[in-house]
Design a protein around this motif. Structure first.
Motif, PDB file in Angstrom:
ATOM      1  N   PRO A  85      40.829  37.578  29.738  1.00  0.00           N
ATOM      2  CA  PRO A  85      40.905  36.841  30.677  1.00  0.00           C
ATOM      3  C   PRO A  85      40.410  37.394  32.265  1.00  0.00           C
ATOM      4  N   THR A  86      40.838  38.537  32.494  1.00  0.00           N
ATOM      5  CA  THR A  86      40.429  39.352  33.553  1.00  0.00           C
ATOM      6  C   THR A  86      39.086  39.400  33.694  1.00  0.00           C
ATOM      7  N   ASP A  87      38.254  39.673  32.559  1.00  0.00           N
ATOM      8  CA  ASP A  87      36.768  39.584  32.733  1.00  0.00           C
ATOM      9  C   ASP A  87      36.137  38.608  33.400  1.00  0.00           C
ATOM     10  N   VAL A  88      36.741  37.234  32.722  1.00  0.00           N
ATOM     11  CA  VAL A  88      36.244  36.109  33.357  1.00  0.00           C
ATOM     12  C   VAL A  88      36.727  35.595  34.778  1.00  0.00           C
ATOM     13  N   ALA A  89      37.905  36.108  34.975  1.00  0.00           N
ATOM     14  CA  ALA A  89      38.492  35.890  36.404  1.00  0.00           C
ATOM     15  C   ALA A  89      37.925  36.562  37.574  1.00  0.00           C
ATOM     16  N   GLU A  90      37.236  37.775  37.238  1.00  0.00           N
ATOM     17  CA  GLU A  90      36.401  38.537  38.173  1.00  0.00           C
ATOM     18  C   GLU A  90      35.270  37.691  38.332  1.00  0.00           C
ATOM     19  N   ARG A  91      34.529  37.128  37.353  1.00  0.00           N
ATOM     20  CA  ARG A  91      33.204  36.499  37.859  1.00  0.00           C
ATOM     21  C   ARG A  91      33.794  35.306  38.506  1.00  0.00           C
ATOM     22  N   MET A  92      34.719  34.569  38.470  1.00  0.00           N
ATOM     23  CA  MET A  92      35.082  33.331  38.920  1.00  0.00           C
ATOM     24  C   MET A  92      35.370  33.967  40.636  1.00  0.00           C
ATOM     25  N   ILE A  93      36.063  35.153  40.542  1.00  0.00           N
ATOM     26  CA  ILE A  93      36.099  35.582  42.297  1.00  0.00           C
ATOM     27  C   ILE A  93      35.014  35.693  42.914  1.00  0.00           C
ATOM     28  N   GLU A  94      33.704  36.626  41.871  1.00  0.00           N
ATOM     29  CA  GLU A  94      32.594  36.709  42.396  1.00  0.00           C
ATOM     30  C   GLU A  94      31.958  35.303  42.845  1.00  0.00           C
ATOM     31  N   MET A  95      32.240  34.372  41.989  1.00  0.00           N
ATOM     32  CA  MET A  95      31.424  32.947  42.355  1.00  0.00           C
ATOM     33  C   MET A  95      31.945  32.362  43.721  1.00  0.00           C
TER      34      MET A  95
END
Length: 315
Positions: free
Chosen positions: A223-233
């Motif tokens: 989940p952290t992998d995806v969350a980091e991309r979301m933060i980046e977006m």
């Protein structure tokens, strides 16, 4: 990743509301956004133990839990009221993350519902309605806003075992594409992220589903992998504009073009649920065989052999 170093739109002091923030990907997003100084609102049916422990650890100064059934629009609207009561303003960032994956209670093949599909209400109607609520709220305050919807790589490819899930995620891509102009016209940036296979409670709490869909842990993101991309977006506003659809998997990340989408270059990139799932649906075949047999038997009992022969020819 050091997300604070990537920001041209800092989440610090921004009000961020996250549906589905009580677990999984969205809980990871809540944790990172909170660490960056955001003021968080979690909208979910309930908090997992992990979420409760996190909130207890960080205190309630910049985070609030608002019970929310996302299929009920008045409860979505109440997230705005919660923001105004807690933070004296409407949210700046709206994450539509609550979702379900072919649960027995709202499943295309089992078809247990008589009036409507709850999966469509949760996966499709809720992000649409939250976006409309967000638009009305930020326009009313004359300030910009960001909406990030969690779609899925399964929204870029079909799967026979999960047609309703895939359809709801396909719908979100079309919805986000349609609202690309909202950033330029209204100041509301609407985006979608399409994660690949991710280890969340949607899988971990349903071993039968993991088996049916060929769940392959070695190809799974955290989940952290995806969350980091979301933060980046959210933070890289100049890079990720309105209408952007970002695919992310264990094997890479790419922005999906509006037309003529190339197939994945890596043999595993773009895989949503496991490839084995295409051979793993004996239970679906068995169900449909029973329905066929039951239908033929019913026709025979009502109308005789001639009608049975006709029905077979139609099939």
């Amino acid at each position: 990743m050091g997300p604070e170093k990537l920001a041209d739109y800092s989440l610090k002091n921004k009000i961020v509301v996250v549906t589905g923030g009580g677990s999984g990907i969205c809980l990871s997003f809540v944790k990172i956004a909170h660490s960056l100084g955001a003021k968080m609102i979690i909208g979910d049916l309930r908090l997992t133990q992990e979420a409760k422990e996190f909130m207890s650890r960080v205190g309630r100064d910049r985070i609030v839990f608002q019970p929310c059934d996302v299929a009920k629009w008045d409860q979505l609207q109440n997230l705005v009221s919660t923001s105004e009561a807690k933070y004296k303003d409407v949210p700046d960032v709206w994450v539509a993350g609550a979702g379900v994956f072919e649960p027995p209670s709202s499943n295309f093949w089992l078809d247990p519902e008589d009036t409507r599909y709850a999966t469509v209400d949760i996966n499709t109607s809720h992000p649409m309605k939250l976006t409309r609520i967000a638009m009305r709220a930020v326009l009313g305050k004359n300030k910009p806003g960001t909406v990030l919807i969690i779609s899925s790589i399964s929204g870029l490819r079909g799967n026979y075992g999960a047609p309703m899930y895939c359809a709801t995620k396909f719908a979100m891509i079309g919805f986000v594409r349609s609202l690309a102009e909202a950033e330029k016209r209204e100041g509301l940036r609407v985006m979608a992220i399409c994660p690949g296979l991710t280890h969340t409670p949607l899988w971990s709490e349903r071993p039968d589903t993991m088996n049916d869909f060929g769940y392959e842990p070695e190809h799974t993101m955290s989940p952290t992998d995806v969350a980091e991309r979301m933060i980046e977006m959210c933070q890289q506003k100049s890079k990720y504009g309105g209408g952007v659809v970002l695919e992310t998997s264990l094997y890479g990340t790419r922005v999906i073009p509006e037309w003529n989408v190339d197939p994945p270059k890596h043999p595993r990139l773009g895989v949503g649920i496991g490839d084995k799932s295409r051979e793993a649906f004996g239970h679906v075949s068995d169900l449909l065989k029973k329905e066929r047999l039951m239908g033929l038997q019913k026709v025979t009992s009502l109308n005789g052999t001639a009608c049975l022969t006709y029905t077979k020819s139609r099939l």
